[in-house]
Scaffold this active site. Structure first.
Site, PDB file in Angstrom:
ATOM      1  N   GLU A 144       2.841  16.311  10.435  1.00 38.22           N
ATOM      2  CA  GLU A 144       4.252  16.706  10.552  1.00 38.22           C
ATOM      3  C   GLU A 144       4.448  18.082  11.186  1.00 38.22           C
ATOM      4  O   GLU A 144       4.825  19.046  10.515  1.00 38.22           O
ATOM      5  CB  GLU A 144       4.933  16.689   9.176  1.00 38.22           C
ATOM      6  CG  GLU A 144       5.063  15.309   8.613  1.00 38.22           C
ATOM      7  CD  GLU A 144       6.022  15.224   7.418  1.00 38.22           C
ATOM      8  OE1 GLU A 144       6.565  14.145   7.193  1.00 38.22           O
ATOM      9  OE2 GLU A 144       6.205  16.232   6.732  1.00 38.22           O
ATOM     10  N   GLU A 315       4.615   7.295   6.720  1.00 42.29           N
ATOM     11  CA  GLU A 315       4.886   7.554   5.303  1.00 42.29           C
ATOM     12  C   GLU A 315       6.234   6.933   4.966  1.00 42.29           C
ATOM     13  O   GLU A 315       7.245   7.288   5.560  1.00 42.29           O
ATOM     14  CB  GLU A 315       4.936   9.064   5.016  1.00 42.29           C
ATOM     15  CG  GLU A 315       3.634   9.779   5.328  1.00 42.29           C
ATOM     16  CD  GLU A 315       3.688  11.284   5.047  1.00 42.29           C
ATOM     17  OE1 GLU A 315       4.657  11.744   4.398  1.00 42.29           O
ATOM     18  OE2 GLU A 315       2.772  11.997   5.478  1.00 42.29           O
TER      19      GLU A 315
HETATM   20  C1  GAL Z   1       5.949  14.508   3.970  1.00 43.79           C
HETATM   21  C2  GAL Z   1       4.535  15.004   4.111  1.00 43.79           C
HETATM   22  C3  GAL Z   1       3.650  14.528   2.973  1.00 43.79           C
HETATM   23  C4  GAL Z   1       4.359  14.718   1.669  1.00 43.79           C
HETATM   24  C5  GAL Z   1       5.656  13.974   1.699  1.00 43.79           C
HETATM   25  C6  GAL Z   1       6.424  14.041   0.403  1.00 43.79           C
HETATM   26  O1  GAL Z   1       6.845  15.342   4.604  1.00 43.79           O
HETATM   27  O2  GAL Z   1       3.955  14.584   5.313  1.00 43.79           O
HETATM   28  O3  GAL Z   1       2.449  15.259   2.984  1.00 43.79           O
HETATM   29  O4  GAL Z   1       4.573  16.070   1.444  1.00 43.79           O
HETATM   30  O5  GAL Z   1       6.463  14.517   2.688  1.00 43.79           O
HETATM   31  O6  GAL Z   1       7.646  13.360   0.521  1.00 43.79           O
END
Ligand code: GAL
Length: 634
Positions: A144, A315
């Site tokens: 990110e 994610e």
């Molecule tokens: C994303 C990140 C992850 C985790 C997640 C939590 O922004 O890539 O590592 O922190 O959020 O929602």
């Protein structure tokens, strides 16, 4: 196209005794991919130069033995503590000149040459070791970019890098002075070494100076990512991706994407609804447990384009997150709906974040597919259901949409630098247009600002582009569909000056923006026939035909048969009216969608997705709250 599911896993967080059981349950759930490694630097290199790959070898072997494919993340978002001793000046610096310290993540400045070399070194070591590993089937660079506002750093390294970059771009300091208009307020420089970063000035710095720093900073992200890609490609032929975020415009994703094989993004619909997307309070309540009905789709379409057709959700929110102001749980069914929506937009893989909720550290309140005690959390069964449904599902191929929306990062920087009205924001404007298209039931492609061919589309919207690229200007000139540009389109030169003669400069369009005004949220410019412009209104002159006027008779839309200029920022009802009128002219069927119900057409199927908290009727079919329905296209 084979659609798959995955999960993000942190073997280093758990006892090695748990790995095989975790892997077996992942496989049994129907998951294909596991992403690992992206924050593990302190365990891969506990002391400078002392590598410990043993545990990662065994973790990959265990996952692979269960039939899972690994996405290996490079760990550069979390340099270990010893790194700061080696490079004390690698820490990012905020706009107030404060150093951002160790103790969380992303504590590095993209401009720091020493840290870039360290990043190359660890990436090379990983690629060398795992480049030919049969279980490592994809790579993720870093994690990110720009998370926690880290693209812009006002460090000494950035200052030196910026001066070099300026010297290369302008060649002579006189050329820079001319390009920026530094005669204004006696800002002329004698030498590149005098030029500072555009922070800590008495009042606002020159917008040209600020835009140059935005361009420079974006270029550093591109170069940093490219360095990692170069190392991985020496040892591996597996595809490389990065996990982008929602509503991040500080770097040019089109340029980073050009170096990668797949685009992916991290989708947290409920978190975003709470803190990242403008909605009136009653709408935030209505979609509290589902997320904004258009935000996910916008980013799916954006990243499909950034990935040149290949994209993932790296994610996917599975339950409450920990980072938004408020963190409600999803409505039952949403973990399934979000995955299906992504597949309907062409995702190759949807990967849930994370496998097991960690009982320790910053994200201990963030849900996973398993609870901290390893019992199943609600999303596990929904993921398993999607996996089963995917097997039964006919192959869903992406189709070119009938409508396109052009999206440009440089314009986002320009309007950050010079909003002119406090709430003028490029993402918000583009998203307002996108939402209107979605409320009309349309499927949409997002296009880069240098696209040279619009002929596949019946309707093209290009709001807010500070300047038109040469290819896009030419494409618009030849376009035989219907295009709507503006407001603020083609209103700046590359150096953030006002062009003279005044814009827009488009073949066949006799329109000039004589004056632009911004308005506070409650003010409006009423339009003839109802509705209004808000935020922004331009006074247009010229001989092109007026197809929409303000209530007091001034032009609101002007243009010709194929190309129109929009003079303001329409409120939602007005945007709906404009889209309906343009679609009718462009011979494009539209449907006024019930609130929260959304459509997405693939080559073979129409998906009907219900973001509303209540059941909705679609052509006699009842779609429950959080329900997804698909039907073959006739
Ligand atoms: C994303 C990140 C992850 C985790 C997640 C939590 O922004 O890539 O590592 O922190 O959020 O929602």
């Amino acid at each position: 196209m084979n659609r798959t599911l995955g999960v993000c896993y942190y073997p280093e967080h758990w006892s090695e005794d748990d790995w095989a059981r975790d892997a077996a349950l992942m496989a049994q759930t129907g998951l294909t991919w596991v992403r690992i490694g992206e924050f593990a630097w302190s365990r891969l290199e506990p002391r400078p130069g002392e590598m410990d790959f043993g545990w990662l070898d065994r973790a990959i072997a265990t996952l692979g033995a269960a039939g899972l494919k690994v996405v290996l993340g490079t760990p550069t978002a979390t340099p270990p503590r010893w790194m700061i001793d080696r490079h004390p000046d690698m820490l990012p610096v905020d706009a107030n000149g404060r150093v951002r310290g160790f103790g969380s993540r992303r504590h590095y400045c993209f401009s720091h040459p020493g840290y870039r070399a360290e990043s190359r070194r660890i990436v090379r070591a990983l690629a060398e070791r795992y480049g030919a590993n049969p279980h490592v089937a994809a790579w993720q660079t870093d994690n990110e970019y720009d998370c926690h506002d880290t693209t812009l750093s006002y460090s000494q390294a950035a200052r030196r890098g910026f001066q070099d970059w300026l010297a290369q771009r302008y060649q002579s300091v006189d050329a820079l002075n001319r390009a920026w208009g530094n005669v204004f307020w006696s800002m002329d420089y004698d030498d590149f070494s005098q030029i500072g970063l555009p922070n800590l000035t008495v009042t606002e710095p020159n917008p040209a100076h600020q835009l140059a720093f935005r361009r420079y900073s974006s270029d550093q992200v591109v170069a940093y990512n490219r360095a990692q890609v170069d190392e991985i490609r020496k040892y591996s032929s597996a595809p490389i991706l990065h996990n982008y975020m929602g509503r991040i415009t500080t770097f040019d994703h089109w340029k980073v994407g050009a170096d990668l094989d797949i685009a992916s993004w991290d989708s947290y619909p409920i978190g975003f609804l709470s803190d990242r997307i403008e909605n009136p309070p009653e709408r935030k309540l209505r979609f509290l447990r589902q997320g904004d009905p258009d935000n996910q789709a916008f980013h799916h379409d954006l990243y499909r384009a950034v990935g040149r057709g290949r994209w993932w959700v790296m994610e996917q929110q599975p339950g409450p997150v920990n980072w938004a102001p408020y963190n409600p749980a999803p409505l039952p069914g949403m973990a399934r709906l979000w995955a299906w929506e992504a597949f309907a937009h062409g995702a190759e893989c949807v990967s849930y974040f994370r496998w097991r909720q960690a009982p320790f550290a910053q994200e201990q309140m963030h849900a996973g597919l398993l609870r901290p005690d390893s019992a199943p959390a609600p999303a596990l069964a929904e993921a398993a259901q999607v996996a089963r449904e995917l097997q039964a599902m006919p192959s869903v191929e992406n189709a070119t949409a009938p409508v396109a929306l052009v999206f440009d990062y440089e314009s986002a920087w320009a309007w950050d630098v010079q909003p002119q009205g406090a709430d003028f924001d490029m993402f918000r404007l583009a998203f307002a247009a996108y939402r209107a298209l979605r409320r009309a039931g349309l499927s949409i492609d997002i296009l880069p600002p240098d696209c040279a061919d619009l002929s596949a589309y019946k309707l093209v919207l290009a709001p807010g582009l500070m300047r038109l690229s040469d290819p896009l200007r030419a494409a618009l000139g030849q376009y035989r569909g219907l295009a709507l540009i503006g407001p603020r389109s083609d209103s700046k030169t590359a150096e953030m000056a006002i062009p003279v003669p005044l814009g827009p400069d488009l073949p066949g369009l006799d329109v000039t923006v004589a004056l632009a005004e911004s308005m506070p949220p409650d003010a409006q410019v009423p339009l003839a026939g109802g509705g209004a412009f808000r935020h922004w209104f331009e006074h247009l002159e010229g001989a092109s035909e007026v197809s929409l006027a303000t209530a007091d008779g001034r032009p609101a839309i002007m243009g010709n048969r194929h190309l129109r200029y929009l003079a303001g920022w329409p409120d939602d009802a007005t945007f709906d009216r404009i889209v309906a009128a343009l679609a009718a002219e462009a011979d494009l069927p539209v449907v006024a969608m019930p609130d929260g119900l959304r459509l997405r057409d693939t080559a073979t199927h129409r998906f009907v997705i219900n973001y509303a908290p209540e059941a909705q009727d679609w052509n006699g079919i009842t779609i429950p709250a959080a329900g997804v329905h698909w039907e073959a296209l006739g």
